[in-house]
Design a protein around this motif. Sequence first.
Motif, mmCIF file in Angstrom:
data_model
loop_
_atom_site.group_PDB
_atom_site.id
_atom_site.type_symbol
_atom_site.label_atom_id
_atom_site.label_comp_id
_atom_site.label_asym_id
_atom_site.label_seq_id
_atom_site.Cartn_x
_atom_site.Cartn_y
_atom_site.Cartn_z
ATOM 1 N N PRO A 51 -40.058 31.566 -5.830
ATOM 2 C CA PRO A 51 -39.817 31.530 -4.383
ATOM 3 C C PRO A 51 -39.075 30.301 -3.901
ATOM 4 C CG PRO A 51 -42.069 32.220 -4.844
ATOM 5 C CD PRO A 51 -41.476 31.780 -6.140
ATOM 6 N N LEU A 52 -39.376 29.127 -4.465
ATOM 7 C CA LEU A 52 -38.713 27.913 -4.007
ATOM 8 C C LEU A 52 -37.238 27.891 -4.392
ATOM 9 C CD1 LEU A 52 -41.442 25.191 -4.639
ATOM 10 C CD2 LEU A 52 -40.854 26.364 -2.516
ATOM 11 N N LEU A 53 -36.862 28.689 -5.373
ATOM 12 C CA LEU A 53 -35.460 28.849 -5.725
ATOM 13 C C LEU A 53 -34.845 30.010 -4.950
ATOM 14 C CD1 LEU A 53 -33.053 28.049 -7.519
ATOM 15 C CD2 LEU A 53 -33.949 29.603 -9.268
ATOM 16 N N ALA A 54 -35.652 31.042 -4.726
ATOM 17 C CA ALA A 54 -35.145 32.238 -4.032
ATOM 18 C C ALA A 54 -34.693 31.932 -2.613
ATOM 19 C CB ALA A 54 -36.221 33.322 -4.021
ATOM 20 N N ALA A 129 -43.561 34.154 1.002
ATOM 21 C CA ALA A 129 -42.855 34.455 2.246
ATOM 22 C C ALA A 129 -41.556 33.667 2.340
ATOM 23 C CB ALA A 129 -43.760 34.150 3.440
ATOM 24 N N LEU A 130 -41.570 32.415 1.880
ATOM 25 C CA LEU A 130 -40.345 31.610 1.901
ATOM 26 C C LEU A 130 -39.256 32.240 1.032
ATOM 27 C CD1 LEU A 130 -41.576 27.895 1.678
ATOM 28 C CD2 LEU A 130 -40.693 29.121 3.672
ATOM 29 N N GLY A 131 -39.662 32.681 -0.163
ATOM 30 C CA GLY A 131 -38.690 33.324 -1.047
ATOM 31 C C GLY A 131 -38.119 34.587 -0.439
ATOM 32 N N PHE A 220 -37.700 40.696 7.484
ATOM 33 C CA PHE A 220 -38.571 39.591 7.073
ATOM 34 C C PHE A 220 -39.962 39.738 7.672
ATOM 35 C CE2 PHE A 220 -40.362 35.335 7.891
ATOM 36 C CZ PHE A 220 -40.614 34.987 6.572
ATOM 37 N N THR A 221 -40.058 40.149 8.944
ATOM 38 C CA THR A 221 -41.367 40.368 9.556
ATOM 39 C C THR A 221 -42.100 41.484 8.818
ATOM 40 O OG1 THR A 221 -40.408 39.740 11.682
ATOM 41 C CG2 THR A 221 -42.577 40.762 11.727
ATOM 42 N N HIS A 222 -41.346 42.510 8.432
ATOM 43 C CA HIS A 222 -41.868 43.662 7.680
ATOM 44 C C HIS A 222 -42.456 43.213 6.339
ATOM 45 C CE1 HIS A 222 -40.910 48.129 6.596
ATOM 46 N NE2 HIS A 222 -42.052 47.752 6.090
ATOM 47 N N ALA A 223 -41.648 42.529 5.544
ATOM 48 C CA ALA A 223 -42.054 42.179 4.175
ATOM 49 C C ALA A 223 -42.614 40.765 4.068
ATOM 50 C CB ALA A 223 -40.858 42.331 3.235
ATOM 51 N N VAL A 236 -44.418 45.968 -3.806
ATOM 52 C CA VAL A 236 -45.164 45.411 -2.677
ATOM 53 C C VAL A 236 -44.816 43.929 -2.578
ATOM 54 C CG1 VAL A 236 -47.434 44.953 -1.709
ATOM 55 C CG2 VAL A 236 -47.015 47.071 -2.977
ATOM 56 N N PRO A 237 -44.232 43.483 -1.483
ATOM 57 C CA PRO A 237 -43.785 42.095 -1.387
ATOM 58 C C PRO A 237 -44.943 41.114 -1.282
ATOM 59 C CG PRO A 237 -43.492 43.233 0.705
ATOM 60 C CD PRO A 237 -43.915 44.274 -0.283
ATOM 61 N N ASP A 238 -44.715 39.918 -1.769
ATOM 62 C CA ASP A 238 -45.730 38.863 -1.741
ATOM 63 C C ASP A 238 -45.547 38.062 -0.461
ATOM 64 O OD1 ASP A 238 -47.847 37.392 -2.597
ATOM 65 O OD2 ASP A 238 -46.713 36.160 -4.009
ATOM 66 N N GLY A 239 -45.874 38.678 0.668
ATOM 67 C CA GLY A 239 -45.650 38.061 1.963
ATOM 68 C C GLY A 239 -46.801 37.164 2.399
ATOM 69 N N LEU A 240 -46.678 36.625 3.612
ATOM 70 C CA LEU A 240 -47.703 35.736 4.148
ATOM 71 C C LEU A 240 -49.033 36.471 4.312
ATOM 72 C CD1 LEU A 240 -48.154 32.862 5.294
ATOM 73 C CD2 LEU A 240 -47.631 33.807 7.550
ATOM 74 N N LEU A 241 -48.982 37.755 4.651
ATOM 75 C CA LEU A 241 -50.166 38.597 4.765
ATOM 76 C C LEU A 241 -50.072 39.750 3.778
ATOM 77 C CD1 LEU A 241 -50.347 38.838 8.664
ATOM 78 C CD2 LEU A 241 -51.750 37.354 7.211
#
Length: 293
Positions: A51-54, A129-131, A220-223, A236-241
């Motif tokens: 993620p920190l690279l993405a 979420a950042l990625g 982005f809000t979605h995923a 399934v994305p690794d989002g904030l929630l």
Amino acid sequence: MEPSAFPEDGRSTAERSANRLRRFRFPVLFIPLFAVMLAVVGIDTLVAPLPLLALPVGLGLGVVGIACYRWLYRKVEQREDLPELAVRDRWSGLLRGTLLGFALFCALMLLIVVFGGLDGLSWGSFFGALGLAGMMFSVATMEEVLFRGVLFRILEERAGTVISLVVSSLLFGATHLVNVNATLWGALAIGLTGGAMLASAYVLTRSLWFPIGLHFAWNFTHAGLFGIAVSGSDDVPDGLLRTTLSGPSVVTGGVFGPEASLFALLVCGAATVVLLRRAARAGRIRARVQRGS
């Protein structure tokens, strides 16, 4: 004797080549940019586990996509000014689009919750979420460049705003049929919601910055925030929630996701109507050009 650089019609070889490029500008613009988009998706997929690279990679790929569009535009259309990417509109357009996209998807989720579609909600990953923010920015940028910057803009010049909006929206929806959990209704819903809304955002502003911000924030809000798979994707994305939906497909969108729900049609349809009404008042709806004119 060397062949003359000026044929009988008085135009140089360079001018004739430039005219040929302009005549076939749609494939000359669309095909290379489509290839760039595929490369962007491939690179995003490679860096997604980091993620920190993405995040920086995704942001950089979005900038590269815009740079490719600028370069091709100037080579093919022989114009230096790009009103749809005017620097003066960049930050205001991105900000307004981002705020609108965030608000619209939150409204959609609120309706789903109210009608019993929420099954579970827990914390996910901040770094994930950042990625996703980087990935969604690059994808949103490339899709807007292709579908609004090239397809819609060029078709509108000949067919007018209404026909161009319908055709580009349907094609936009059709591209989502390649997703793993895609359905015909889901693709049609994407066209009716996302495709029409994003085209309307372009019509109102005549700028790509506003629809890029809107597209990015919606995805982005979605995923990235709610952690829900986008447009029938199998990942399934690794989002904030981490959000789990259940219930009738008319409420949740079924396997395709919230974008295929009735509420997505209502939310995005309302936004599309407002955007088009404002565009009409501003005189930005263009009529079809008659042949021979």
